[in-house]
Design an enzyme around this catalytic site. Structure first.
Site, PDB file in Angstrom:
ATOM      1  N   TYR A 145      -1.004 -10.702 -13.584  1.00 19.77           N
ATOM      2  CA  TYR A 145      -1.260 -12.084 -13.991  1.00 19.77           C
ATOM      3  C   TYR A 145       0.034 -12.752 -14.460  1.00 19.77           C
ATOM      4  CZ  TYR A 145      -3.825 -16.018 -15.993  1.00 19.77           C
ATOM      5  OH  TYR A 145      -4.298 -17.274 -16.280  1.00 19.77           O
ATOM      6  N   LYS A 158       1.931 -16.065 -12.806  1.00 16.09           N
ATOM      7  CA  LYS A 158       2.147 -17.294 -13.573  1.00 16.09           C
ATOM      8  C   LYS A 158       3.631 -17.556 -13.836  1.00 16.09           C
ATOM      9  CE  LYS A 158      -2.175 -18.494 -13.818  1.00 16.09           C
ATOM     10  NZ  LYS A 158      -2.659 -19.715 -13.120  1.00 16.09           N
TER      11      LYS A 158
END
Length: 208
Positions: free
Chosen positions: A125, A129
């Site tokens: 993740y 990002k």
């Protein structure tokens, strides 16, 4: 307004709700998985047929798999990177082609504070990002002289079903989706001479 999601039944439900909320405003939807560039191209062709063009793209699709690197499967990694990062690239690329013929437009990417703050179990993740931060800023610099504005919003904890425990678990202290939507609205209302490229937003009173 045009929206997409991975399941047509969920898209249809959202279309009906939005149309009712806006008093019969024109809302269309089509199923598309943004990690598949062929489906993305078909989505934008659908938008062209339905509306004849558009001025604003909001990239909001996202998935999260939270495991240590040694526990991540190849499929976990690919699904996270391809949805959260490649999907933004595919959609933005289609939008930018069209903005060239419309003399400008606006792209808003919904990112996360995980795009600057790594945490244990967040490898996939975080990577997606952090990558979205770089993509957003480079795209902004690429296109700012072509009347295309690019902003990205980095929320902290948001009360959605995205987390493992769902929206109802301790959501009283979190940012609500409506709050993020309000930030998008404020960005779109800024004068054309002004670009807010990055917005960080946190719960006012985080859970202790």
């Amino acid at each position: 307004m045009a929206i997409c999601g991975r399941r047509q039944d969920a898209v249809d439900e959202a279309v009906h709700a939005l149309a009712a909320e806006t008093g019969g405003g024109k809302v269309k939807g089509k199923a598309a998985d943004v990690k598949d560039h062929v489906q993305v191209a078909a989505l934008f062709e659908f938008i062209d047929r339905s509306f004849g063009g558009f001025d604003v793209l909001v990239n909001n699709a996202g998935v999260g798999v939270f495991k240590s690197v040694s526990e991540l499967s190849v499929q976990d990694w690919q699904a996270t990177i391809e949805t959260n990062l490649s999907g933004v690239f595919y959609c933005s690329r289609e939008a930018l082609f069209r903005f060239e013929t419309r003399s400008g437009g606006y792209i808003v990417n919904i990112s996360s504070l995980a795009g600057k703050n790594p945490f244990p179990g967040g490898a996939a993740y975080n990577a997606s990002k952090f990558g979205l931060t770089g993509l957003s800023e480079a795209m902004m610099l690429d296109k700012r002289d072509e009347n295309v504005r690019v902003s990205y919003i980095m929320p902290g904890s948001v009360a959605t079903e995205f987390g493992a425990h769902g929206a109802a678990a301790g959501s009283d202290w979190k940012i609500w989706p409506e709050d993020v939507a309000e930030i998008v609205r404020m960005l779109l209302q800024m004068p054309a001479r002004t670009l807010v490229s990055r917005v960080e937003v946190r719960p006012a009173k985080p859970k202790r």
